[in-house]
Design a protein around this motif. Structure first.
Motif: not given
Length: 241
Positions: A122-132
């Motif tokens: 999904p790429g590093g800017e995917d929202p699922r990674y925001a908190a992490l």
């Protein structure tokens, strides 16, 4: 040839090959300069990507690095190959890589990546990674690794895989993500360098891949553990016996 003559012959051959490598590098450099003088600008394909060639000067003991990105060439000299390469990279505006000192005893340095097996990453800017990305585990920093979200970590642990497992468990528990990649590409390579070296990273990569892929096929973690115990045996040694 007597046994006494073998060391002298070996040293002579080593000197010959070192001189040959130095001559080859010097010839290539002179040809580069000649091409630069004789060939009109723009003859080389622009945007070909930065290529760096490194060779050791047998006379001075220093390392020469020549970088070429298809439009320009840069030459730098340093005491190590890594430093010469980094200087060339920086001359082209690329972040130079230099080896880090080893971590303190009882700490391990590794990179974890989220690279799901189904579909494109999904790429590093995917929202699922925001908190992490905002709150990575202690000792880790978020980074983009070849288009995937990654964590570059320096964490404590009795052994490398202990530190990796604890980090993965923390990420999974707090963010619901299974970090399934240790950035090992050549899985068939091998290095018998102990519990904390390159060989351990390869084993860790295989285990993390199995931890993600096995459940997708209907195998539980307990099933996978049973396969290891049954196939290898509880007391299997280094030779698998």
């Amino acid at each position: 040839m007597s046994e006494c003559d073998r060391p002298r012959v070996g040293a002579a051959l080593e000197g010959f090959f070192e001189a040959a490598r130095s001559w080859e590098f010097e010839l290539a450099w002179k040809l580069c300069l000649l091409e630069k003088e004789l060939v009109r600008p723009g003859w080389r394909r622009p945007g070909a990507g930065l290529a760096v060639r490194v060779a050791r000067d047998g006379r001075s003991g220093l390392w020469d690095a020549v970088g070429d990105d298809g439009t320009a060439r840069v030459r730098e000299t340093a005491e190590t190959a890594d430093e010469a390469t980094a200087l060339v990279q920086e001359a082209f505006g690329v972040k130079g890589w230099r080896p880090q000192p080893p971590p303190p005893p009882g700490w391990h340095r590794f990179t974890l990546v989220h690279n799901p097996v189904d579909g494109r990453p999904p790429g590093g800017e995917d929202p699922r990674y925001a908190a992490l990305r905002a709150r990575p585990p202690r000792g880790c920093v978020a980074d983009d690794v070849d288009g995937c979200f990654g964590l570059r970590c320096e964490r404590p642990g009795d052994r490398l895989l202990d530190a990796v497992a604890a980090t993965c468990a923390e990420v999974r528990g707090e963010h619901g993500l299974l970090m399934n990649d240790l950035c090992v590409e050549e899985l068939w390579e091998w290095s018998a360098d102990g519990t904390d070296g390159w060989g351990a990273e390869i084993v860790g990569q295989l285990l993390l891949m199995a931890a993600e892929r096995g459940p997708r096929l209907g195998y539980s973690v307990e099933d996978l553990t049973a396969v290891l115990r049954t196939a290898a045996g509880a007391g299997a040694g280094a030779d698998g016996a």
